[in-house]
Design an enzyme around this catalytic site. Sequence first.
Site, mmCIF file in Angstrom:
data_model
loop_
_atom_site.group_PDB
_atom_site.id
_atom_site.type_symbol
_atom_site.label_atom_id
_atom_site.label_comp_id
_atom_site.label_asym_id
_atom_site.label_seq_id
_atom_site.Cartn_x
_atom_site.Cartn_y
_atom_site.Cartn_z
ATOM 1 N N GLY A 114 0.829 -1.209 0.000
ATOM 2 C CA GLY A 114 0.000 0.000 0.000
ATOM 3 C C GLY A 114 0.858 1.251 0.000
ATOM 4 O O GLY A 114 1.098 1.853 1.049
ATOM 5 N N TYR A 115 1.359 1.589 -1.191
ATOM 6 C CA TYR A 115 2.249 2.748 -1.303
ATOM 7 C C TYR A 115 1.563 3.909 -2.037
ATOM 8 O O TYR A 115 1.298 4.939 -1.457
ATOM 9 C CB TYR A 115 3.548 2.367 -2.029
ATOM 10 C CG TYR A 115 4.392 1.325 -1.321
ATOM 11 C CD1 TYR A 115 4.193 1.019 0.017
ATOM 12 C CD2 TYR A 115 5.406 0.645 -2.004
ATOM 13 C CE1 TYR A 115 4.969 0.063 0.666
ATOM 14 C CE2 TYR A 115 6.186 -0.306 -1.361
ATOM 15 C CZ TYR A 115 5.964 -0.594 -0.032
ATOM 16 O OH TYR A 115 6.736 -1.535 0.592
ATOM 17 N N SER A 116 1.294 3.737 -3.352
ATOM 18 C CA SER A 116 0.772 4.849 -4.158
ATOM 19 C C SER A 116 -0.608 5.294 -3.683
ATOM 20 O O SER A 116 -1.392 4.484 -3.173
ATOM 21 C CB SER A 116 0.655 4.428 -5.626
ATOM 22 O OG SER A 116 1.924 4.210 -6.167
ATOM 23 N N SER B 138 -1.040 -3.532 -6.466
ATOM 24 C CA SER B 138 -1.003 -4.811 -7.172
ATOM 25 C C SER B 138 -1.363 -5.950 -6.226
ATOM 26 O O SER B 138 -0.972 -5.934 -5.048
ATOM 27 C CB SER B 138 0.393 -5.062 -7.742
ATOM 28 O OG SER B 138 0.660 -4.106 -8.731
ATOM 29 N N GLU C 71 20.508 -2.755 -4.263
ATOM 30 C CA GLU C 71 19.799 -3.186 -5.461
ATOM 31 C C GLU C 71 20.516 -4.345 -6.136
ATOM 32 O O GLU C 71 21.718 -4.470 -6.077
ATOM 33 C CB GLU C 71 19.725 -2.013 -6.433
ATOM 34 C CG GLU C 71 18.842 -0.907 -5.949
ATOM 35 C CD GLU C 71 17.520 -0.901 -6.672
ATOM 36 O OE1 GLU C 71 17.161 -1.946 -7.239
ATOM 37 O OE2 GLU C 71 16.865 0.147 -6.650
#
Lengths: 381, 372
Positions: free
Chosen positions: A115-117, A149, A234
Amino acid sequence: MDFDLTPEELAFRDEVRAFLDENLPVRDLREWTRKVREKRWVGFSWPKEVGGGGGTLMQQVILKEEMARRKAPPLGTCFMGLAWVGPALIQYGTEAQKQRFIPDILDGKYQWCTGYSEPGAGSDLASLQCRAVRDGDTYVVDGQKIWTSLAPIAEWMILLVRTSPASETNKHGGITCLLVPMKSPGVEVRPITNMAGTQLFAEVFFTQVRVPLDQRLGDEGQGWEVTVSALANERSSISEVEALVRRLEELEELGRRSVKAGEPALRDPRVRRTLARFETVIEGMRLNGLRFLTKQLKGEPLSSETSINKLHRAELEVAMGDFALELEGLAAPYAGKSPEAIEEGKWQRTALSWPETVIGGGTPNIQKNIIAERILGLPKD
Amino acid sequence: MNFGLSEEQLLLQGAVRAFLDAHCALPEVRRAAAMPQGYDPQVWRQIGELGWPGLLVPEALSGAGLGFIDVALVLEATGQRLLPSPLVSTVLAALALREHGTQAQRAGHLPALARGERIATVALLEREQRLGPEGVGARAERDGAGFVLEGEKAFVHDAGSASLFVVAARASDGVALFLVERGQAGVEASDFPMIDTTKRMGTLRLSGVRVPDDAVLVAPSSGAAALERLLDAGAVAVAAEMVGAAHAAHALTVEYAKTRKQFGESIGRFQGVKHPLAEMYVQIETARSLVYYAAWALDAAPAEAPRSVSMAKAYASEAFARIGIDAIQLHGAIGYTDEYDAQLYLKRSKWARPQFGDADYHYDRIARLGGL
């Protein structure tokens, strides 16, 4: 320079190859998942103490590369849990949180979503407004997330909320990370259909959702660090390169079968050069990845240079799918289910689903900002 | 697994950069390019003393005994400074001599080339601009204990300053490579000014040039393969210079974007400026990866080299062509002036793009090598 593997690395590669020879193609996905879990290849980079594989950097690269080369199914089924939640838990979770969540993520018991954007916070994620107010030993969450997503099928969400207003000097302060069951009273999921016709993401609404304190990950106000720095180290994107190599092979196959104005498409120099250019950029990505990997092996952390391959990948994801449809010509628009569709619309799906990777992981324009500001030292926007 | 530079390579890179910092700033480069021979003989003598022309020459023959990756590092640095010199030409001729020369040929020529006392070049192409043996029309007729060479080689780098030429000519049984001296009867070589004044190129006319058998460097039986390899080495050499020059054009433009103010801001704050600069960075880093790998492959994995070389040259050619133009555009009017240096890189990009094959040529070759 030396592109050879050590005897130990070769032995590991042989072990992976032997396993793949024995288990591919996969007939029963659950059986496959159980077997790779047994091998400890799910969460292979995670420490052994939490149930991961403790693989070295080179072993991780070898495993991912071999898997991608053979188009093996994913290692583990809890996609967001493996990508986002696990790394954050390992670094910031309490002992109790690790024990509660990590085994389930490794076993793929259920899905997580992120739950980011928010409607007003996309590329500018730190401006998020979804709010949590402390009430005794719980947080009360109100607000909305979007483009989440897997939300329609997930059981848990890793959620970024604002617990205090952002300050002038620290935009990223006041953000807190909570772990929220999707079945909590007050959570409402409204799936969004994407242009490929699938419902992978959703809007999620929070109305007075109560989250116990022990489901906060990290300290109050530490949420940005929790979600971002867990990903700081990364990857060098080598498995993505292998996946692109496989896709290019399929595209070349399509090229071999395609006809343009009655002539084999491969007689057209533009077709040949376009395919050769894809091959070149993919090879450039592979070599960039090996340069980054060399840096990591020397103990230097990777930073913004990973944006280089993200930009290449974004370009290729869009261009390869688009070129496939161009090769299909007039047959390209037949929808997947119609009898005239080529390969049941396989390339349509590619050409219509690139936003998942191209936009999902930070848009190309944001990647360019990152390079311009962090590497080239140009003034911030 | 190690795709990084060794201690020695980092030292070499540092030493080359230090020399160029001291002797080859752009005002000196402009001055050198305007000299009659197109480079500064004083600087060339020093480069010879430093051993750059002999990087690939065995130590026993006065060279450094190093590999093509070391050559690429040096050329990346000289390309960054747009250094005018017959370095690439001499290195390529020395490579051909090292790989194919008889003991006498090697001992006779390589020490002087390695020390920069003699300048050599390769004369492989002709006016039709076909790379490879099919493009060789100059004839080599058997004549007793030797050959008579007849024809014209075009686009010969440093044709005016070289005193030794590695020449591709067609014998009855295939293409061979010959060693031709400037002073021989029937040899006429000259180079001409280019829009990129830091480079010289010209023609080599061969009118009934008699050469003895010991001037045969590569016999017709293996001439085609030797020619292809030499073209590959040339492609990597030019691509390495391109990476350096593109890097310099980019650095100049980034610096300008930080200092130039319009609308009350550094123009580098505007995405219309910063995004192209980010794209250039991506292209330069990727070109560098491809060039380093191709240089490594030339020595360590010759079977892989053709594909890797073509990828490096194709990608660098496209990227630098774009970067040369964008660097000017992002500067605005100042970039268009003769006095400002941005235009020098644009001109280099025009020179470099077609050398040893342009992007189309190399993409076609990649497609062919990939079985398409």
